[in-house]
Design a protein around this motif. Sequence first.
Motif, mmCIF file in Angstrom:
data_model
loop_
_atom_site.group_PDB
_atom_site.id
_atom_site.type_symbol
_atom_site.label_atom_id
_atom_site.label_comp_id
_atom_site.label_asym_id
_atom_site.label_seq_id
_atom_site.Cartn_x
_atom_site.Cartn_y
_atom_site.Cartn_z
ATOM 1 N N GLU A 765 -7.284 3.937 9.335
ATOM 2 C CA GLU A 765 -7.001 4.974 8.186
ATOM 3 C C GLU A 765 -8.397 5.624 8.049
ATOM 4 O O GLU A 765 -9.702 5.635 7.891
ATOM 5 C CB GLU A 765 -7.294 3.657 6.893
ATOM 6 C CG GLU A 765 -5.702 2.704 7.724
ATOM 7 C CD GLU A 765 -5.710 1.673 6.086
ATOM 8 O OE1 GLU A 765 -4.464 1.120 5.637
ATOM 9 O OE2 GLU A 765 -6.170 1.253 5.909
ATOM 10 N N LEU A 790 -0.665 12.000 9.531
ATOM 11 C CA LEU A 790 -0.815 11.558 9.116
ATOM 12 C C LEU A 790 0.968 10.565 8.917
ATOM 13 O O LEU A 790 2.130 10.680 9.015
ATOM 14 C CB LEU A 790 -1.102 11.693 7.932
ATOM 15 C CG LEU A 790 -2.293 12.306 8.331
ATOM 16 C CD1 LEU A 790 -2.738 13.149 7.053
ATOM 17 C CD2 LEU A 790 -3.293 11.762 8.209
ATOM 18 N N ALA A 794 0.377 6.066 1.565
ATOM 19 C CA ALA A 794 -0.745 5.465 1.593
ATOM 20 C C ALA A 794 -1.199 4.460 0.306
ATOM 21 O O ALA A 794 -0.108 4.275 -0.473
ATOM 22 C CB ALA A 794 -1.334 6.233 0.272
ATOM 23 N N VAL A 824 2.898 11.804 1.648
ATOM 24 C CA VAL A 824 1.584 12.011 2.686
ATOM 25 C C VAL A 824 1.702 13.009 2.803
ATOM 26 O O VAL A 824 2.343 12.463 4.469
ATOM 27 C CB VAL A 824 0.307 11.071 2.841
ATOM 28 C CG1 VAL A 824 -0.768 11.178 3.542
ATOM 29 C CG2 VAL A 824 0.397 9.764 1.334
ATOM 30 N N ILE A 842 -5.262 5.536 3.581
ATOM 31 C CA ILE A 842 -4.012 6.553 4.780
ATOM 32 C C ILE A 842 -4.349 6.426 6.197
ATOM 33 O O ILE A 842 -4.980 6.865 6.677
ATOM 34 C CB ILE A 842 -4.226 8.732 4.774
ATOM 35 C CG1 ILE A 842 -4.299 8.413 3.166
ATOM 36 C CG2 ILE A 842 -3.147 9.200 4.696
ATOM 37 C CD1 ILE A 842 -4.688 9.859 2.528
#
Length: 847
Positions: A765, A790, A794, A824, A842
Motif C-alpha cells: 500500500e 491502483l 482506499a 481512486v 491505497i
Amino acid sequence: MSRLHSAVGLATAVLLGGALLPSALAEPAESSPIDYSLRVNAGGETTSIPDTMHGVFFEDINDAADGGIYAELVRNRSFEYDTVDNPSYTPMTGWSTTSVGGAEGSAEVIDDAQRLNENNRRYLRLRPNAHGRAAYGVTNAGYHSGMSLERGEKYDFSIWARSDQPGGTPLTVTATDGSGSPVGRTMRIRVRGDQWTEYTKTFVAHSDTDTGGLRVLGHGSGTLRLDMVSLFPRDTFKGEPNGLREDLARKIEALNPGFLRFPGGCLVNTGSHESYQAPDWERRRSYQWKDTVGPVEQRPTNANFWGYNQSYGLGFYEYFRFAENIGAMPLPVVPALVTGCGENEATHDPQLLRRHIQDTLDLIQFANGSVDTEWGAKRAAMGHPEPFGLTHLAVGNEENLPEDFYEHFEKFRDAIEQRYPGITVVANSGPDDSGAVFDRAWELAREQDAEMVDEHYYNNPQWFLENNRRYDSYDRSGPKVSLTEYASEGNRFYNALVEASFMTGLERNADVVRMSSYAPLLAHEDDPQWTPDMIWFDNHRSWGSASYEVQKLFGNNVGDEVVPSEASSTPVEEKPISGAVGLSTWNTSAAYDDVRVTSADGETLLADDFSGDASKWSGLTGTGDWSIQDGAYVQSDASVQNTMVTAGDKSWSDYDLHLTATKRAGSEGFLVAFGVEGTDDYYWWNLGGWNNTRSAVQKTTAGSSQTVLSKDTTIETGREYDIRVEVRGRKVTLFLDGEKWGSFTDEQNAEPFRQVVTRDEKTGELIVKVVNAQDNRARTRLDIDGAPRLANTARLTTLQGDPQAVNTAESRPIKPEKSVIRGVDENFSHTFPANSITVMRIRTQGN
C-alpha cells in the motif's frame, strides 16, 4: 525534560499577515475550500524508514511510576518517605494508626540495627496491646484518593515481618473501602520468629471501590517489626510479577512504539553522582541503574527530581522487560556527570567518572551478557537468562555545558566502543531547538564523529507549523538525529494538528531523523508537574489526549520507505512586523530612560525622558510596581514576572526603538518589547534571561513563546546599557551599547497543509498522510505517477474536530474515524476536512 516553562497557547487557526496565528476567539467553521495539488512519484527514489521512527519516552514525572504505571497500590510501602523527598513528607506519609475494639498500642518508624537491610533502612515498629477481638495497627490510604479495587479481581499481598514473641504474633490484613468496610476476606498471618521473613496472601475483591485502603492489624502484645507492605493486582500487564498497570501499559503498546527511552529526563542528570551509601541515604542522587535491580526489598528509594519519592520498584530490569513485551527497542539513558535542568554543574573527579563509565559497561553486560558473566548472571537470577539485545544507549540529557559534556561523552563512547563495538552511543544538544548551547553541542558532535545526537524542544503551535522543513537542510553525512522529547504547548486538538504536521517532516527526513517521541508520556490527573502530556489517568481510569491519537495514528501507519511527494502551498499575504513597544522585567527591578521611537524616515513617534509623568504608558499585564524615580521609569518589585507596560500604536511598523536600561536588583535583566499587538502577541529582547545565563529574542503568539535568536550575553547590576531595536519589514536588527548584537528575519511560513507518502512493503500500500491544520477544507487533486495499477478504493482513517477540543476522562471528542472512498485512480480528487489528519491507504496491483 527541561524545567523551562512557557505559557500554553490556544487553539484555532486564522490566516493573518503571512502566518497562521492561533486565536482563542476564532470559531471553527468550514469556509470556502482552498484548492491544492498533491503529486506522488511512486516510482521515484525512496528512503528507508527505521523501525524506531516513532517511539515513547518514559520519565517518572507526574506520578508516572509509583502511583501510576507501576501497579503497586501501597504508598510508602517501606516507610522511607522523608522531607528530602518533599517538605510535607514524613516516614508515616500514606499511613495512619488504627485501633479496633478499644485496643491501645504504638506505631513508630525506626532506623536501627534491626532494619531489613542496609538499603531499606526504616521499618515500622508496632507494639499492640490488644486482646480478645481487639487489634491495633496501621492503615494505608494508597495514592491520591485511595486504592482502586475491582470486584472479582485477585490481589496479592506481601509483607516482611518479625516478632519477638515465642509463639509468634497474629496479623490480620483487610482491604477496605473509603468507609472502612471490608471489600475482601480478611487475611490471617502468624508472624513467627525474630528474623525477617516474607509472608504472602491472596484475596478476591467482592465489591468495587476507588477510595480503598489496606488495614494491617497486630493482635496480642510484644513487638512486631514490619516492612515492605505490598498489595498488587494479579492482573498486571502480560502477567509480569512486580509488574505494570494493565490499562496504561496497553495504551502505550497500542502506539506500536519502535523504542522505549528510559528512565529520563531530568532524573538522570540531576542530584549527586555518588554511589548509594546507607549512612548518607538522605542525599538526592542521580538515577543510577544499579540502585534499581535485584530483589525489590533490597532496592533503595530516592528523592525524585520532580518533588516526590520514587521507590525503584520499577527499575531497569522492569524497563527492559516492558520494552521487550511491547516490541520496542530499549534505549536506556545514563548520567554523564554534567548536571542539567537548571543545575548546570560538571563533576571533575576522574575516579568518579571512571566508576560511572564502568557502571555503563556493566549495564551493557546486564542487558546482553551471557549467564556466565557477573551482570548477565544477575539478570538471569531476576528471571531472564536470555539477553535483552541492547543496541543503543544514551549518555546524558539536556546538558547546558557542551564543552564539559562532550569531554565526558568522548570518554564514555571510547570505552563502550572498545568493549562493545556494536552499541550506538547517543549524544545530545541541550534543552533547546537553537541557540549558543545547541550550536556548540552540534559542532562538538561533528568534531567527535558522534553517531547520533538527541534533540529536545517544547514550542508553541506556530513553531511547529513553521518548522516542518527543519530537517530538510541537515547534513546527510553528519550525525543522525534522535528527537526524543517534543510537544506543542497545549493538549487541545489544535496542538495535535500542528504536531502531526511536524511529524510529516520527520518522516520525510527519515534518512536523518532516526527516532522521535512525544513527551511527557504519562500524567496523573491529581498531580501533574508538567503539561501537556500524552496519556492522562487517575487511580482507576486512563485516557489518551488528542496528541495520543495522533501518535497512535502515525505509529501504526509508518510504512517502510518514504515515497517522493510534493504538495502545493497555501497562498498568504505578506505583512511587516507591526505593533507598539513595551518595557518589562522578570524577577528583577530595573530602570528605563530616554525611550525614543522613530520611523524609518526619521519621524519621531514617541519620546519620553520621564521628566514628567508616565501617562504615555499603560500596564499590559497589570503586575509590577512602576513609578518615576530620579527621571527614570522604574519597576521596583524584584519578585514578580512579566511586568510589561506598553506605549504606542499597534499599526506602527518600520521603526527604531532606542532606550537606556539599568538593572537595580534581582535575578535577571531587561525585557524590551516590540511588535506588541496584545497581551499574548509580541516580540521581546530578553537580555539576561534564564537567571542571567543567556539572552534571546522571543516571539510570543497566543501566549506561547518560541526563541528566535539566542546568545550568551549576561547583564551586570548597576550598569547603564544602551539598547536599540531596528524593525524593517520582517527583519529585525538589535544593537547593544552601539555594537550589533544580532539580527533575524521572521519569514517562516506557517503552512497549514502538509503531507508525507510512504509505502508498506508487506501490503504494497501507498500510505498518504495529509494534515490540514486550518478552518478551510482542502480540495485536493492527487496525481500518482509510476505506480502499478491502483485499486479503485482506499481505506481512510481520519482525526478531525474542533481545534479547541480536549479529550478527558468523561469525553473523547477526538478519536479515529474509518471510512472507504471510491474512484481512486492515477488522477483523482479528494477534499480533506478542515482541522483534520487523514491517513489514506491505497493498494497497488497484486496486493
